[in-house]
Design a protein around this motif. Sequence first.
Motif, short mmCIF file in Angstrom:
data_model
loop_
_atom_site.label_atom_id
_atom_site.label_comp_id
_atom_site.label_asym_id
_atom_site.label_seq_id
_atom_site.Cartn_x
_atom_site.Cartn_y
_atom_site.Cartn_z
N ARG A 189 0.66 -1.33 -0.11
CA ARG A 189 0.36 0.18 0.02
C ARG A 189 0.67 1.36 0.37
NH1 ARG A 189 -4.94 -1.07 4.06
NH2 ARG A 189 -6.32 -2.90 2.92
N SER A 235 0.75 4.08 -2.71
CA SER A 235 0.29 5.35 -2.04
C SER A 235 1.52 5.87 -2.82
CB SER A 235 -0.01 6.29 -0.87
OG SER A 235 -0.10 6.72 -0.38
N ALA A 295 -2.82 4.81 -5.33
CA ALA A 295 -3.79 4.75 -4.23
C ALA A 295 -5.00 5.26 -4.27
CB ALA A 295 -2.97 4.48 -3.25
N ARG A 342 -0.63 -0.02 -10.59
CA ARG A 342 -0.81 0.18 -9.09
C ARG A 342 -0.48 -1.48 -9.36
NH1 ARG A 342 -5.06 2.02 -7.99
NH2 ARG A 342 -6.58 -0.34 -7.69
#
Length: 315
Positions: free
Chosen positions: A222, A226, A231, A294
């Motif tokens: 994550r 980010s 994210a 991502r």
Amino acid sequence: MTQSVAQTAGVDISKDQLDVCLHPSGATSRFTNDARGLAALIVWLAPLAPVRIIFEATGAYHRAFERTLGGRNLPVVKINPRQARRFAEAVGTRAKTDRVDAAMLARFGASLEPPVRPIISATLDQMRQLHVARSALVKDRTATQNRQKNLGLALLKRQAARRLLQIKEQLDAIDAEFARLVRTDPDLQLRFNSLVSIPGVGDATALALLIEMPELGTLEHRQAASLAGLAPVTRESGQWKGRSFISGGRATLRQALYMPALVAIRFNADLKAKYQAMTAAGKPPKVAIITVMRKLIVLANALLKNPRLWTPKTA
């Protein structure tokens, strides 16, 4: 005298000087932004043992500061100027002078405790400068090509052609230097090989990942998404739910991942299946592409935790 309370140093960096303030003691000082001033700053900071030394990214002005103090294993933390400005507004600091900014940076570090990360290697620092120059040349090439389409005079056409040839030579020289720097660093070569093994990730993208996100391989999934600005940001209030969107992060990295995502959608079976499932479920193609981007950054982060080559999943 030994400090009984942990101190955080804020340093406002300008072309000619370094303004320093400690929090919570309030001690201040000023040094010249050159080799002699940096040496004096280190001597001044040594007995104070700050837990963090906070400074804003200021381009060429902060480079020597960061490398000198980081080379002495001092806990330097570089932050985004916009983030610092938002903090100043939040605490009601309207004035903006060098000394005020240094005090605000010290307070920022003491309040938010941003993580201290090792500075990038000298090789990566050189590669980052090359990457900035290469990006500028690519923009110049695009502008020249667009302008060339509307030229009528033979003289201007010749000048544009010469400029495009010059840009090509400069790009080739930069690419050759990239390859040389990677070869001279075994760890960097290993990380580079891991990244280019991912379907859709070529040399340019691998270099962008290494340069723009040197933290890759040390982050949680994550965190990696980010930092890249990939994210989704949730928007909810009471019974209302808005559309999630991506925001912030490192724009240059997102730009570098866009084309590889398109390639991965065609040639990476897992990511192709993910893209098709999302579009079949009614998701806009752009949202599906961002999801693939991502997943690429998460995959890159996973491979670099213990550098290894990508291998396709077996049935």
